[in-house]
Write a protein that holds these residues in place. Structure first.
Motif, PDB file in Angstrom:
ATOM      1  N   LEU A  62      -1.032  -0.284  -9.221  1.00  0.00           N
ATOM      2  CA  LEU A  62      -2.488  -0.287  -9.141  1.00  0.00           C
ATOM      3  C   LEU A  62      -2.978   0.998  -9.798  1.00  0.00           C
ATOM      4  N   VAL A 117      -8.839   5.920  -4.499  1.00  0.00           N
ATOM      5  CA  VAL A 117      -8.021   6.716  -3.588  1.00  0.00           C
ATOM      6  C   VAL A 117      -8.705   8.048  -3.286  1.00  0.00           C
ATOM      7  N   ARG A 134      -8.679  -2.877  -5.007  1.00  0.00           N
ATOM      8  CA  ARG A 134      -8.396  -2.297  -3.697  1.00  0.00           C
ATOM      9  C   ARG A 134      -9.203  -1.007  -3.510  1.00  0.00           C
ATOM     10  N   HIS A 175       0.868  -1.184   0.000  1.00  0.00           N
ATOM     11  CA  HIS A 175       0.000   0.000   0.000  1.00  0.00           C
ATOM     12  C   HIS A 175       0.898   1.224   0.000  1.00  0.00           C
ATOM     13  N   CYS A 179      -6.539  -2.309  -9.546  1.00  0.00           N
ATOM     14  CA  CYS A 179      -6.990  -0.919  -9.473  1.00  0.00           C
ATOM     15  C   CYS A 179      -7.178  -0.511  -8.022  1.00  0.00           C
ATOM     16  N   ASP A 180      -7.422   0.777  -7.820  1.00  0.00           N
ATOM     17  CA  ASP A 180      -7.510   1.313  -6.467  1.00  0.00           C
ATOM     18  C   ASP A 180      -8.428   2.533  -6.492  1.00  0.00           C
ATOM     19  N   ALA A 200      -5.048   3.930 -10.149  1.00  0.00           N
ATOM     20  CA  ALA A 200      -5.814   4.612  -9.102  1.00  0.00           C
ATOM     21  C   ALA A 200      -6.845   5.567  -9.685  1.00  0.00           C
ATOM     22  N   SER A 247       0.230   2.609  -6.199  1.00  0.00           N
ATOM     23  CA  SER A 247      -0.939   3.262  -6.802  1.00  0.00           C
ATOM     24  C   SER A 247      -0.499   4.476  -7.612  1.00  0.00           C
ATOM     25  N   ASP A 248      -1.108   4.629  -8.792  1.00  0.00           N
ATOM     26  CA  ASP A 248      -0.780   5.772  -9.632  1.00  0.00           C
ATOM     27  C   ASP A 248      -1.975   6.122 -10.507  1.00  0.00           C
ATOM     28  N   THR A 249      -2.410   7.383 -10.424  1.00  0.00           N
ATOM     29  CA  THR A 249      -3.556   7.830 -11.221  1.00  0.00           C
ATOM     30  C   THR A 249      -3.216   7.966 -12.705  1.00  0.00           C
ATOM     31  N   HIS A 309       2.051   4.969  -2.668  1.00  0.00           N
ATOM     32  CA  HIS A 309       1.640   5.862  -3.749  1.00  0.00           C
ATOM     33  C   HIS A 309       2.867   6.380  -4.485  1.00  0.00           C
TER      34      HIS A 309
END
Length: 820
Positions: free
Chosen positions: A364, A407, A437, A140, A404-405, A366, A329-331, A142
């Motif tokens: 993931l 956030v 997630r 977990h 995926c996530d 995000a 996690s990354d948008t 970012h």
């Protein structure tokens, strides 16, 4: 005494131990220069039974002598200890071996209060973990929160990024006369482009300064006299605030400072840098930059972009910590063309990074649960989730994408996004390894979110479709596990094999955890729930994977058996992740064939249509348009009194009035003058807020902060009340505390009187404590939730009840101030 060397007791370089030598004697001076309140050093002295003194600048310091010892080989070393615990061994040649540190979580709690009461065993940690219990993954985290400030600063010099003049001014960085002249000449050119922009005053200045850039390498290397101070200031801007807990607003601001480096753009006007690197005063920045320059001579890394270097240094950091698998996690992975370019760069460099470090990094994709509001002028389209899902359908095919996530700040019920889950589970149907997630249970405002997250997935499955792999990030808050709802949530977690991820340092530093004895991890482990650790972007919070595990163990008292359970759960996920990568890699290579990656992924991006967010059948209105007749700036000729007690609870929890509490409001209104004071409340106009409105016989001016989007029922209620209105930039009611901070706490003195509320109320209280305007904070002693927050802010919050009346406390405080 001659300066010898120094070392740090924490990862953020906030607690510095300077060493001085005179013949055979060694003295130390311990300082906390980045902490202005003095709480940190006072509490260190108190915990370790040390004496405080002041230096020549009237700053608190701790001074002492370090004894010298001789071992069986007749080798000398100086042993620095605190409270009989060996902290560091210093060799006569200047080598320092640090064996114990103060973790970020303890440092934050010490900075927060004037009366720290944790024992030394939960304040200073020996940095040793038994090998069989050592966690090996970061599950977990970012993308833009992983790298330390020192690495980012070195990265900025290496790639000679553009650094905005706005941040030079904001951080009060020192430039040479030549640098100022060049920057102001550039600013004049930029200003010409905004002549017809329509902007004025500070808004125009900000836009010009944001678009006036200096070469970051030039800022540091051609300004070496000021480099040490500038590096300290820049490093400080890349982590959450120092003197106590932060809130989500602070985190968003830190990300903006980090984006300058993490999403950096190289400056057009380059300088020669190799000949000045040796003169950088910070050893860690210097050593990191030297390695970056060597990397440029390595054919494998010589053409690395900033993003690729970022991945390389993330992996090197993990290797140093003994972590060899991470899911970040990354948008970017849900943005159409940016995602393709990101994956192209990942495929180009990651094999070499893995060969060097042995660290496997996957991602993931995000998606934001609510639109981001911190970036001014950024417009988020209403169908942003549909656009995200369209891209996700393609990027999910890539072997480096694990899942995926969802956030973002947890201020809405995840059930609102249920339509999006229907599309996500379709992806999982075709890829059994795909991880779903959700950030859930991070604060106490949405206690249904753990259960609702599972329900969103389960109820979206096609007939006969098995439950996908699911993880929940944070998992701190749900209903009591002994309650009916708590038992139901526990049952769902077990039956669906859901994994909970815990990040204790970020929970404390972001004001989501004020009492460590309430942490549920041990309960979940006892119930057989799979639990793992993450860092949540370690560098943001001054921690790393090793310190995070030590914090879980020491702060929560985890046994070896409990650590083993977490290690086993993690090992299974690592094994599954590695297998998934191998299987997807083969399938992806077959899919791509001789075609270009971009062509294939664009082809796989299919239009998605999902139903709107669930709004309980109510139409949402634009508050600015609906309430335009009542919108009014908070007057500067009256002192604002912020009253909490109704608007800062979740929908399912209403405020129950106490006669003793309402009497306090009566006495407060009797004490104050409507010519001198105005009241500021939330948008629900319920509970104690409603009482204030109904009993406003003296005619106090009352302002109500409302979210940008409201229901017709809320609009009608606000219109009928006759309050003056301030419209927040936030669309969610639980997020309007940010606007209180921006319009009041950061600008002017105030009073906060808090009777009731959940996490949004504690965030508002923390913002009031952190604000530049100085606020006197009063909390109703019978509010269990708020008193927990008040206790963590000992010395900054006053409690009141029927025996210790609010008006008496205010009078006493006023008298004390007048005497001073």
């Amino acid at each position: 005494m001659t300066y010898f060397t120094c070392f740090f007791l924490d990862k953020e370089k906030d607690i510095i131990v300077n060493l001085y030598k005179d013949l055979d004697r060694m003295l130390y001076i311990l300082k906390t220069p980045n902490h202005g309140t003095g709480n940190l050093i006072r509490n260190i002295a108190k915990t370790c039974h040390l004496e405080l003194t002041k230096d020549e600048n009237e700053m608190l310091v701790i001074k002492g002598e370090i004894p010298c010892f001789i071992d069986g080989n007749n080798k000398e070393s100086y042993i620095f200890s605190l409270n009989d615990m060996e902290i560091a061994s210093i060799s006569p040649d200047g080598t320092v071996d640090v064996k114990a540190t103060i973790p970020a979580i303890a440092k934050t709690l010490m900075s927060q209060t004037k009366d720290f009461d944790l024992p030394v065993g939960k304040t200073i940690f020996k940095t040793f973990i038994r090998r069989e219990y050592k966690f090996r993954a970061d599950l977990h985290t970012h993308m833009n929160g992983n790298l330390t400030g020192d690495v980012l600063i070195a990265l900025g010099i290496s790639h000679q990024i553009r650094y905005p003049l706005y941040y030079v001014k904001k951080l009060d960085l020192k430039l040479t006369d030549a640098q100022w002249t060049k920057a102001l000449e550039q600013r004049e050119k930029v200003a010409r482009q905004f002549v017809s922009s329509g902007l004025q005053g500070k808004y125009l200045d900000r836009r010009i300064d944001d678009n006036t850039f200096i070469n970051f390498a030039d800022l540091i290397l051609n300004n070496l006299d000021n480099a040490e101070d500038n590096i300290v200031k820049i490093r400080g801007s890349l982590a959450v605030i120092k003197d106590g807990q932060a809130v989500f607003t602070n985190l968003e601001k830190v990300y903006l400072y980090r984006y300058v480096f993490c999403k950096g753009v190289e400056h057009e006007d380059k300088i020669s840098i190799s000949n000045k690197v040796e003169m950088i005063p910070d050893e860690d920045v210097k050593n990191t930059l030297q390695q970056m320059l060597r990397d440029k001579e390595n054919p494998v890394y010589s053409t690395n972009t900033i993003f690729q270097d970022k991945l390389l240094w993330i992996a090197r950091g993990y290797k140093k910590q003994g972590t060899y698998y991470a899911e970040i996690s990354d948008t970017t992975l849900v943005k159409k063309y940016e995602s393709i370019e990101m994956l192209r760069q990942v495929h180009a460099v990651m094999p070499s990074i893995y060969q060097e470090t042995g660290v496997m990094i996957r991602f993931l994709a995000a998606m934001r649960r609510i639109p981001l509001t911190i970036i001014k002028d950024a417009v988020t389209p209403e169908n942003y989730l549909e656009q995200n899902l369209e891209v996700l359908k393609a990027t999910a095919l890539d072997p480096y994408v694990a899942g995926c996530d969802f956030v973002g700040e947890e201020i809405n019920d995840i059930i609102e996004l249920k339509p999006a889950f229907k599309e996500i589970v379709k992806i999982a149907a075709n890829d059994p390894s795909f991880v779903i997630r959700v950030h859930a249970g991070e604060n106490d405002s949405q206690k249904d979110n753990i259960a609702h997250s599972i329900a969103c997935v389960k109820e979206s499955l096609a007939k006969g479709q098995p439950m996908p792999k699911m993880r929940l990030g944070h998992g701190l808050y749900t209903y009591s596990l002994n309650s009916k709802k708590g038992k139901e949530a526990l049952k769902e977690l077990k039956e669906n094999n859901v994994v909970l991820e815990f990040q204790i340092t970020s929970n404390v530093r972001l004001n989501n955890l004020n009492s460590l004895d309430k942490h549920p991890l041990k309960q979940y482990l006892k119930q057989g729930i799979r639990c793992v650790q993450g860092t949540d972007g370690a560098a943001l919070y001054g921690t790393d994977a090793i310190e995070e595990e030590l914090s879980l163990e020491k702060m929560l008292g985890l046994s070896d058996a409990e650590l083993k359970l977490m290690r086993e759960a993690e090992a299974t996920i690592i094994e599954e992740g590695q297998k998934a990568y191998s299987d997807k890699k083969a399938a992806f290579a077959k899919l791509i064939g001789d075609r270009d990656l971009e062509d294939v992924l664009l082809e796989k991006m299919q239009t998605v249509k999902i139903a709107g967010k669930k709004t309980k059948g109510e139409v949402l209105l634009d508050a600015n348009a609906e309430l335009k007749e009542q919108i009014s700036e908070i007057t500067w000729d009256r002192f604002p009194v912020v009253l909490l007690g109704g608007s800062f609870n979740t929908e399912s929890r209403s405020t129950k009035l106490s006669k003793n509490a309402t009497k306090q409001i009566d006495e407060l209104m009797e004490l104050l003058s409507p010519d001198e004071v105005c009241f500021v409340i939330g948008h629900k106009l319920s509970g104690y807020e409603k009482y204030l409105l109904d009993h406003n016989d003296k005619g106090f001016r009352i302002y109500s902060f409302v979210p940008a989007v409201i229901t017709k029922r809320e609009a009608d209620k606000i219109k009928k009340s006759g309050v003056k209105v301030r419209v927040s930039t936030e669309s969610q009611g639980m997020g309007i505390y940010k606007s209180f901070n921006y319009e009041i706490f950061e600008r002017r003195p105030s009073i906060v009187v808090a009777f009731d509320g959940n996490s949004a109320a504690t965030n508002l209280i923390q913002e009031a404590k952190n604000g530049k305007g100085k606020s006197a904070i009063f909390v109703w002693a019978n509010s269990k939730n708020l008193m927990q927050k008040a206790k963590s802010l000992h010395g900054y919050v006053y409690s009141f009840d029927s025996d210790n009346k609010l008006v008496d406390t205010i009078k006493e405080l006023q008298s004390t101030i007048e005497q001073k």
